[in-house]
Design a protein around this motif. Sequence first.
Motif, PDB file in Angstrom:
ATOM      1  N   ALA A  48       0.703  13.695 -11.632  1.00 16.27           N
ATOM      2  CA  ALA A  48      -0.057  12.512 -12.022  1.00 16.27           C
ATOM      3  C   ALA A  48      -0.755  11.975 -10.783  1.00 16.27           C
ATOM      4  CB  ALA A  48       0.861  11.447 -12.617  1.00 16.27           C
ATOM      5  N   LEU A  49      -2.017  11.671 -10.929  1.00 15.04           N
ATOM      6  CA  LEU A  49      -2.864  11.188  -9.843  1.00 15.04           C
ATOM      7  C   LEU A  49      -2.766   9.667  -9.763  1.00 15.04           C
ATOM      8  CD1 LEU A  49      -6.535  12.398  -9.583  1.00 15.04           C
ATOM      9  CD2 LEU A  49      -6.003   9.991  -9.523  1.00 15.04           C
ATOM     10  N   GLY A  50      -2.443   9.149  -8.593  1.00 16.60           N
ATOM     11  CA  GLY A  50      -2.310   7.704  -8.401  1.00 16.60           C
ATOM     12  C   GLY A  50      -3.652   7.017  -8.255  1.00 16.60           C
ATOM     13  N   ILE A  51      -3.806   5.884  -8.933  1.00 18.79           N
ATOM     14  CA  ILE A  51      -5.048   5.113  -8.896  1.00 18.79           C
ATOM     15  C   ILE A  51      -4.730   3.696  -8.420  1.00 18.79           C
ATOM     16  CG2 ILE A  51      -6.921   4.146 -10.267  1.00 18.79           C
ATOM     17  CD1 ILE A  51      -6.678   6.514 -12.139  1.00 18.79           C
ATOM     18  N   PRO A  52      -5.417   3.223  -7.377  1.00 19.93           N
ATOM     19  CA  PRO A  52      -5.185   1.859  -6.890  1.00 19.93           C
ATOM     20  C   PRO A  52      -6.043   0.829  -7.630  1.00 19.93           C
ATOM     21  CG  PRO A  52      -6.751   2.935  -5.468  1.00 19.93           C
ATOM     22  CD  PRO A  52      -6.340   3.951  -6.512  1.00 19.93           C
ATOM     23  N   GLY A 142      -1.906  13.528 -15.869  1.00 21.12           N
ATOM     24  CA  GLY A 142      -2.580  12.253 -16.112  1.00 21.12           C
ATOM     25  C   GLY A 142      -2.680  11.434 -14.846  1.00 21.12           C
ATOM     26  N   VAL A 143      -2.664  10.110 -15.049  1.00 21.23           N
ATOM     27  CA  VAL A 143      -2.795   9.188 -13.930  1.00 21.23           C
ATOM     28  C   VAL A 143      -1.656   8.180 -13.939  1.00 21.23           C
ATOM     29  CG1 VAL A 143      -5.321   9.407 -13.875  1.00 21.23           C
ATOM     30  CG2 VAL A 143      -4.272   7.552 -15.186  1.00 21.23           C
ATOM     31  N   ALA A 144      -1.418   7.579 -12.778  1.00 19.61           N
ATOM     32  CA  ALA A 144      -0.447   6.495 -12.626  1.00 19.61           C
ATOM     33  C   ALA A 144      -1.158   5.392 -11.853  1.00 19.61           C
ATOM     34  CB  ALA A 144       0.782   6.984 -11.864  1.00 19.61           C
ATOM     35  N   VAL A 145      -1.231   4.208 -12.440  1.00 20.72           N
ATOM     36  CA  VAL A 145      -1.968   3.107 -11.821  1.00 20.72           C
ATOM     37  C   VAL A 145      -1.033   2.261 -10.971  1.00 20.72           C
ATOM     38  CG1 VAL A 145      -3.360   1.045 -12.269  1.00 20.72           C
ATOM     39  CG2 VAL A 145      -3.619   3.066 -13.715  1.00 20.72           C
ATOM     40  N   PHE A 146      -1.484   1.961  -9.762  1.00 18.65           N
ATOM     41  CA  PHE A 146      -0.761   1.062  -8.872  1.00 18.65           C
ATOM     42  C   PHE A 146      -1.706  -0.080  -8.545  1.00 18.65           C
ATOM     43  CE2 PHE A 146       0.450  -0.675  -4.797  1.00 18.65           C
ATOM     44  CZ  PHE A 146       1.793  -0.878  -4.988  1.00 18.65           C
ATOM     45  N   LYS A 147      -1.585  -1.102  -9.005  1.00 18.11           N
ATOM     46  CA  LYS A 147      -0.603  -1.981  -9.517  1.00 18.11           C
ATOM     47  C   LYS A 147      -1.224  -2.865 -10.566  1.00 18.11           C
ATOM     48  CE  LYS A 147      -1.241  -5.157  -5.634  1.00 18.11           C
ATOM     49  NZ  LYS A 147      -2.180  -6.021  -6.192  1.00 18.11           N
TER      50      LYS A 147
END
Length: 161
Positions: A48-52, A142-147
Amino acid sequence: RFMTYDQGRIDLKLNAQGPDPYTPISDPRWVEKTIKEALKTIPARKIALGIPTYGYEWTYTPNPTTGNTYDLLWSFKPSYALNIASAYGASIDRAVSGELSFSYQPTTTSPFASNSIRVMTWPDAQAIKDKVDLAKRLGIRGVAVFKFDGGADPGMWDVLR
């Protein structure tokens, strides 16, 4: 979940490509290189790709003799940047990283060198969409949103649906 944010000045090749000031949170070119490297040993279904959703403010001091310097000041919610841009009459543009950015010279007394400027960079819904599209193109989980703290561009919800 790959923390594909907080890039800053870590990618020397992208830094050298310019233009300065280059202060990305998460340039898609860097994110793609990072995920492609991971795909060499980790199955796509596990990535999963991190998104800021936050930004950074930097002090940038150009110096053609000794090299430009970048000093990270702090992170911020996008509304902070919009308020600063309004106060200084700064024009917000899309940076080469795909994120929103502007620079300004503080009018208050500053401990920084007189030729220094402040640079603010942050993702908006379009920059977030670019990362979602990249994740789809790479065929990862998918993606993982921070924060999620109420400070991000509300348009991101349309992108994340």
